[in-house]
Motif scaffolding. Structure first.
Motif, PDB file in Angstrom:
ATOM      1  N   LEU A  29     -21.952   8.219 124.822  1.00 36.21           N
ATOM      2  CA  LEU A  29     -20.785   9.066 125.024  1.00 36.21           C
ATOM      3  C   LEU A  29     -20.018   8.736 126.291  1.00 36.21           C
ATOM      4  O   LEU A  29     -18.798   8.852 126.332  1.00 36.21           O
ATOM      5  CB  LEU A  29     -21.188  10.552 125.017  1.00 36.21           C
ATOM      6  N   ALA A  30     -20.744   8.317 127.326  1.00 36.30           N
ATOM      7  CA  ALA A  30     -20.053   7.994 128.580  1.00 36.30           C
ATOM      8  C   ALA A  30     -19.123   6.798 128.376  1.00 36.30           C
ATOM      9  O   ALA A  30     -18.007   6.765 128.907  1.00 36.30           O
ATOM     10  CB  ALA A  30     -21.073   7.716 129.679  1.00 36.30           C
ATOM     11  N   VAL A  31     -19.574   5.833 127.577  1.00 40.04           N
ATOM     12  CA  VAL A  31     -18.752   4.656 127.311  1.00 40.04           C
ATOM     13  C   VAL A  31     -17.531   5.052 126.478  1.00 40.04           C
ATOM     14  O   VAL A  31     -16.411   4.620 126.747  1.00 40.04           O
ATOM     15  CB  VAL A  31     -19.603   3.570 126.601  1.00 40.04           C
TER      16      VAL A  31
ATOM     17  N   GLU B 126     -16.093   7.955 126.318  1.00 40.60           N
ATOM     18  CA  GLU B 126     -15.188   8.723 127.163  1.00 40.60           C
ATOM     19  C   GLU B 126     -14.344   7.789 128.025  1.00 40.60           C
ATOM     20  O   GLU B 126     -13.178   8.053 128.306  1.00 40.60           O
ATOM     21  CB  GLU B 126     -15.980   9.688 128.058  1.00 40.60           C
TER      22      GLU B 126
END
Lengths: 328, 331
Positions: free
Chosen positions: A214-216, A218
């Motif tokens: 998810l961080a990627v 985002e």
């Protein structure tokens, strides 16, 4: 007014027939169940979800590699199954997760990147093809001396650069990236993400970026769709989704991301049971057996996608929907 | 408290086509009961071989040597395999990334759990079975008694990881080595398994050596961190100190190159570490990171690379002087 979609999935369903063993009846696995998505010019659409949620099937549908069982996949308004395969490939190209499996080990880098040009007869002459391959290798940051190497001689990051060069050599306007950095170390992941961001800007690419990280997502996506068991359960701009997730599944996903902040412990997303059997999906909302907010109606009827209540975007949840309409 | 596990100057060498691969190059650490040490690094840094070296499970052609390698006062360096096998699975246990490497697909789960205990302890089959049921319930497998008769393939990925943990705990080990135990799992399942691991560790006072490439896991699980690069520990210390003020340029690079909400602005370039990991075949002098380091200088090629203290037990191997807290230290 938003621009017309470059690529659109309209209520797409995709079934696979699954063999379950000797003397047992084949069963239907619904990998994608009524998904509608649109990709606009220059936009990056992130698709997130856990293994088995159908996100890679969506990628294959978008690439025209598999046909939908129902619904339509449209490229600038034209159904993809009525188009020539080469015409599709000229406009939509993939970058897959495993750069070890997606490159022919017996071909040189130059041949791999040049192959789409010869298949499509896209180069005027051999000199033109060679120039375009060299320009592409420069663009993805591969040193020219590697042009005659074989994939086995390259690192994971270098192989993924080759895969990106091959995807872009025909100058498509859409790139579908399915977990493009998941097999890479974090320091190399950053190099590849930076490269994709640069290329997106320089070439005005529209991108579909599929990842479980998810961080990627985002970081690279402007809009994000969250999938669960073949359905889109929430879709919104990246900013809105990561600021205030509405669907309990999206919330659990976001909560489960372990940011490098010491002392915060391991979050408890309160997801009871494990992932359901996709061959026997639960009735009603397919997330209800794991959902901390589930009510009686969640087991009875599947919620439809409805407005998120804050700006654009949609969410498919009885409870979150009620919370939204209750808000002033 | 006395250390349960002490490692000094551990080397692992592997013969390869072009010479000798120096996979682990003189690392040392100590682990106390009830504490978690995370070994973190990227692929090929030697973290998994370190774990295998401790368990004496290295490939046959690999050579291990160390100035000290002791577990609960026992010198593991000269221990015959028969006595090592008695320790392994009993007082020191290990779990792996892929549970199917440690679960026998043709044996019922219950049989495997019972065997894990009865191999090391004189207990009745019924008592072993009771312990298996209790442990399966503890690791969150519902209807444990009924599931003892099932085979590993009838469990999901997350459940297999729970099974493997239960099996590792059958003999009440003092040390648990976990090599990337959640890497193959989805994020929501990963969080559940890590929570379970942390709870079990606290309850049993286990010493946990957790090997991972994921700095998020390190931050949330570790008491102590050791950052590995090219076979060496380049930075070590209490997790809070290392994350608050990383000193080695590699640690700083690792932390800066992951997108983190609130720290990296979406769509902007990430601080990637240029280049690739050097080959560790043959001899090596000086700092192995210098070819990728933006602050490299001639002194970086000299041996030995100095070990500096940032504060207390927080140390790192680099020619640079300690920098104050704050990850955004100027390059």
């Amino acid at each position: 007014m938003t621009a017309a979609p470059l690529l659109e999935l309209r209520d797409v369903r995709c079934d696979f027939s699954v063999e379950r063993g000797f003397l047992r009846a084949r069963r239907t696995l619904r990998a994608v169940d009524g998904v509608s998505l649109a990709l606009r010019p220059g936009e990056t659409l992130g698709i997130v979800g856990e293994s088995g949620c159908g996100k890679s099937t969506v990628a294959n549908l978008m690439l025209g590699l598999i046909r939908p069982s129902a619904g339509a996949v449209l490229l600038s308004g034209t159904p993809i199954d009525r188009m020539d395969r080469r015409a599709v490939a000229q406009r939509v190209q993939p970058v897959f997760q495993d750069p070890y499996a997606s490159l022919n080990p017996r071909k040189t880098v130059r041949a791999i990147v040049g192959l789409p040009l010869s298949v499509h007869g896209a180069a005027a002459d051999p000199g033109d093809a060679a120039r375009r391959v060299s320009a592409m290798l420069d663009m993805v940051g591969l040193p020219r001396h590697l042009a005659d190497s074989y994939p086995g001689e390259l690192s994971g990051g270098q192989r993924q650069r080759v895969a990106i060069a091959r995807a872009l050599v025909l100058r498509p306007n859409i790139v579908v990236c399915d977990e493009p950095t998941s097999a890479l170390d974090v320091s190399v992941q950053a190099q590849i993400l930076n490269l994709l961001l640069d290329l997106r800007r320089e070439l005005g690419l529209a991108m579909v970026f599929i990842s479980h990280n998810l961080a990627v997502v985002e970081h690279v996506a402007q809009r994000v769709a969250v999938m669960y068991l073949g359905r889109v359960v929430e879709e919104a701009t990246a900013a809105a989704l990561f600021r205030a997730a509405r669907h309990p599944y999206t919330q659990a996903l976001l909560l489960s991301v372990l940011t490098p902040e010491p002392g915060r412990g391991i979050p408890d997303a309160r997801l009871g049971a494990g992932f359901p059997d996709p061959l026997a999906p639960p009735p009603g909302c397919s997330f209800h057996p794991r959902c901390p907010l589930a009510e009686a109606r969640c087991a009875a009827t599947a919620p439809a996608l409805a407005g998120r209540g804050e700006g654009e975007g949609t969410v498919a949840c009885h409870v979150a929907g009620a919370l939204n309409s209750a808000m002033p | 408290m006395a250390a349960l596990l002490e490692v000094e100057d551990l080397h692992v060498r592997l013969p390869v086509a072009g010479g000798t691969l120096h996979a682990v190059r003189g690392i040392g650490f100590a682990l106390q009961p009830g504490r978690t040490l995370c070994l973190v690094g990227e692929s090929g840094c030697g973290k998994s071989l370190t774990a295998l070296a401790l368990m004496a499970l290295l490939p046959r052609r690999a050579a291990r040597d160390a100035a000290r390698l002791s577990f609960a006062g026992t010198d593991l360096r000269s221990l015959p395999e028969r006595r090592m096998a008695a320790l392994r699975g009993d007082r020191m246990a290990m779990i792996f990334q892929d549970p199917m490497t440690s679960l026998n697909p043709t044996m019922r789960v219950g049989t495997q759990l019972v065997e894990a205990l009865r191999r090391h302890r004189r207990v009745s089959a019924a008592a072993a079975r009771d312990r298996a049921v209790a442990l399966l319930e503890r690791v969150g497998i519902a209807g444990a008694a009924a599931r003892l008769g099932q085979y590993p393939h009838q469990f999901s990925g997350g459940q297999r990881q729970r099974l493997m943990l239960a099996m590792a705990l059958m003999c009440e080990p003092q040390l648990l080595v976990a090599d990337e135990p959640t890497t193959a799992l989805d994020v929501t399942i990963q969080a559940q398994i890590l929570r379970l691991l942390a709870e079990v560790q606290r309850e049993l006072g286990l010493a946990l050596l957790l090997i991972t490439h994921d700095l998020g896991i390190v931050a949330r699980m570790a008491d102590e961190v050791a950052v590995m690069y090219a076979g060496e520990i380049v930075e070590r210390g209490p997790a809070a100190a290392v994350f608050a003020a990383p000193q080695h340029p590699y640690t700083q690079g690792l932390l800066n190159c992951i997108p983190a909400p609130g720290r990296t602005l979406p769509g902007t370039p990430l601080a990637a570490i240029a280049g690739v990991v050097p080959s560790l075949v043959g001899d090596w002098r000086g700092c192995a990171f210098r070819a990728r380091c933006s602050r490299a200088r001639p002194a970086c090629a000299d041996d030995p690379v100095p070990t500096r203290t940032a504060a207390g037990r927080h140390s790192y191997r680099c020619v640079l002087s300690p920098a104050p807290a704050g990850r955004e230290a100027a390059p």
